[in-house]
Design an enzyme around this catalytic site. Structure first.
Site, PDB file in Angstrom:
ATOM      1  N   SER A 122      55.990  52.371  45.201  1.00 37.75           N
ATOM      2  CA  SER A 122      55.155  51.625  44.242  1.00 37.75           C
ATOM      3  C   SER A 122      56.056  50.810  43.312  1.00 37.75           C
ATOM      4  CB  SER A 122      54.261  52.573  43.445  1.00 37.75           C
ATOM      5  OG  SER A 122      55.004  53.653  42.918  1.00 37.75           O
TER       6      SER A 122
ATOM      7  N   GLU B  99      55.214  58.273  54.906  1.00 42.12           N
ATOM      8  CA  GLU B  99      53.769  58.218  55.116  1.00 42.12           C
ATOM      9  C   GLU B  99      53.420  58.397  56.591  1.00 42.12           C
ATOM     10  OE1 GLU B  99      52.234  54.533  53.522  1.00 42.12           O
ATOM     11  OE2 GLU B  99      53.032  54.922  51.515  1.00 42.12           O
TER      12      GLU B  99
ATOM     13  N   GLU C 282      46.422  61.254  49.202  1.00 45.90           N
ATOM     14  CA  GLU C 282      46.030  60.125  48.346  1.00 45.90           C
ATOM     15  C   GLU C 282      44.628  59.656  48.670  1.00 45.90           C
ATOM     16  OE1 GLU C 282      48.932  56.991  47.951  1.00 45.90           O
ATOM     17  OE2 GLU C 282      47.535  55.720  46.835  1.00 45.90           O
TER      18      GLU C 282
HETATM   19  O1  KIV Z   1      54.775  55.078  45.817  1.00 53.77           O
HETATM   20  C1  KIV Z   1      54.110  55.857  45.115  1.00 53.77           C
HETATM   21  O2  KIV Z   1      54.061  55.744  43.881  1.00 53.77           O
HETATM   22  C2  KIV Z   1      53.350  56.916  45.789  1.00 53.77           C
HETATM   23  C3  KIV Z   1      52.377  57.679  44.959  1.00 53.77           C
HETATM   24  C4  KIV Z   1      51.160  56.866  44.729  1.00 53.77           C
HETATM   25  C5  KIV Z   1      52.073  58.992  45.551  1.00 53.77           C
HETATM   26  O3  KIV Z   1      53.514  57.123  46.955  1.00 53.77           O
END
Ligand code: KIV
Length: 271
Positions: free
Chosen positions: A52, A122, A189
């Site tokens: 993120s 993932e 998620e």
């Molecule tokens: O990249 C991220 O922040 C995440 C979270 C939303 C779990 O994978």
């Protein structure tokens, strides 16, 4: 004293013990030294150097463009600010899918160059071989099911996943496959709360939820969202614990006014 309180340094084993004791696991993202230091100092159990970062640090629309070098840089900065929390580093898109050797090489680079403590990736059964190969190097792996933002162009939306029976059953079998492969924990998620509860009860490894209801073994949020730094992202699952955006806006406006008026710097701020 609770298990988390006793842990000098949180490890994957601490998380396992916390699940067994019914103690909730706390996790937040961080991407830089200064905020990681504050988050760790406040007593968080786990810090996720999430991809993120692509959104909140770089301003990209998705997590797809962030590179392994970028993730290693963010992870190095975070590790430098952390004394106690377990630091988990996201493997970015294109560094582990469909190629177990690439997955191992990418994970080794993350561990060696950032000194993070574990990696996250993932996907379900399709990434099990990559997970097993990474584990051969003694690198702990966290899984991530439900909404998997690296696959946004397959899903088409960031909506709730696994609402139908078929997708829910697939998610349960993927969760069991990831546990069987050796993952030490799973992020769930944006899935229905009932499904997250069922998965959390079936697994012996901890689940960490984001938009997955109250019955996961722990919770994670993106730090910039929960602090109110990002303003244009308000999903139902997000609770804002501060309005840092307002605070920054007010402080910067005051600084501008003070410089323009000659009020700053004053005598006490000059040599
Ligand atoms: O990249 C991220 O922040 C995440 C979270 C939303 C779990 O994978």
């Amino acid at each position: 004293m609770a298990i988390a309180g006793r842990a000098k340094k949180v490890t994957t084993h601490t998380l396992q013990e916390m699940k067994a004791a019914g103690e909730k696991i706390t996790m937040l993202t961080s991407y830089d030294y200064s905020l990681a230091r504050l988050v760790d100092g406040a007593g968080i159990d786990t810090i996720l150097v999430g991809d993120s970062a692509s959104n909140v640090m770089a301003g990209n629309e998705t997590t797809v463009p962030i590179t392994l070098d970028h993730m290693i840089y963010h992870a190095q900065c975070v590790v430098n600010g952390v004394d106690r929390a377990l630091v988990v580093v996201d493997m970015p898109f294109g560094t582990y899918q469909g190629d177990t050797r690439l997955a191992l090489t990418s994970a080794i680079r993350i561990m060696k160059e950032s000194a993070g403590h574990a990696v996250k990736l993932e996907g379900g059964s399709e990434v099990v071989d990559s997970i097993k190969r990474i584990l051969t190097a003694g690198i702990p792996v966290m899984g991530h099911l439900g909404l998997t933002p690296q696959s946004i162009y397959k899903f088409g939306t960031y909506g709730v996943r696994a609402k139908g029976d078929d997708e829910a059953e697939r998610l349960i079998s993927d969760a069991l496959a990831l546990q069987e492969a050796g993952c030490f924990a799973l992020v769930l998620e944006k899935i229905p709360a009932d499904l997250a509860k069922a998965v959390s009860e079936k697994l012996t490894i901890p689940t960490i939820g984001i938009g997955a209801g109250p019955d996961c073994d722990g919770q994670v949020l993106v730090l910039h969202d929960m602090l109110g730094i990002t303003k244009d992202f308000s999903p139902r699952f997000l609770r804002r614990y501060a309005d840092v955006g307002e605070t920054v806006d007010g402080a910067v406006k005051q600084y501008i006014a003070d410089v323009r008026s000659g009020d700053f710097p004053g005598d006490g701020e000059s040599y």
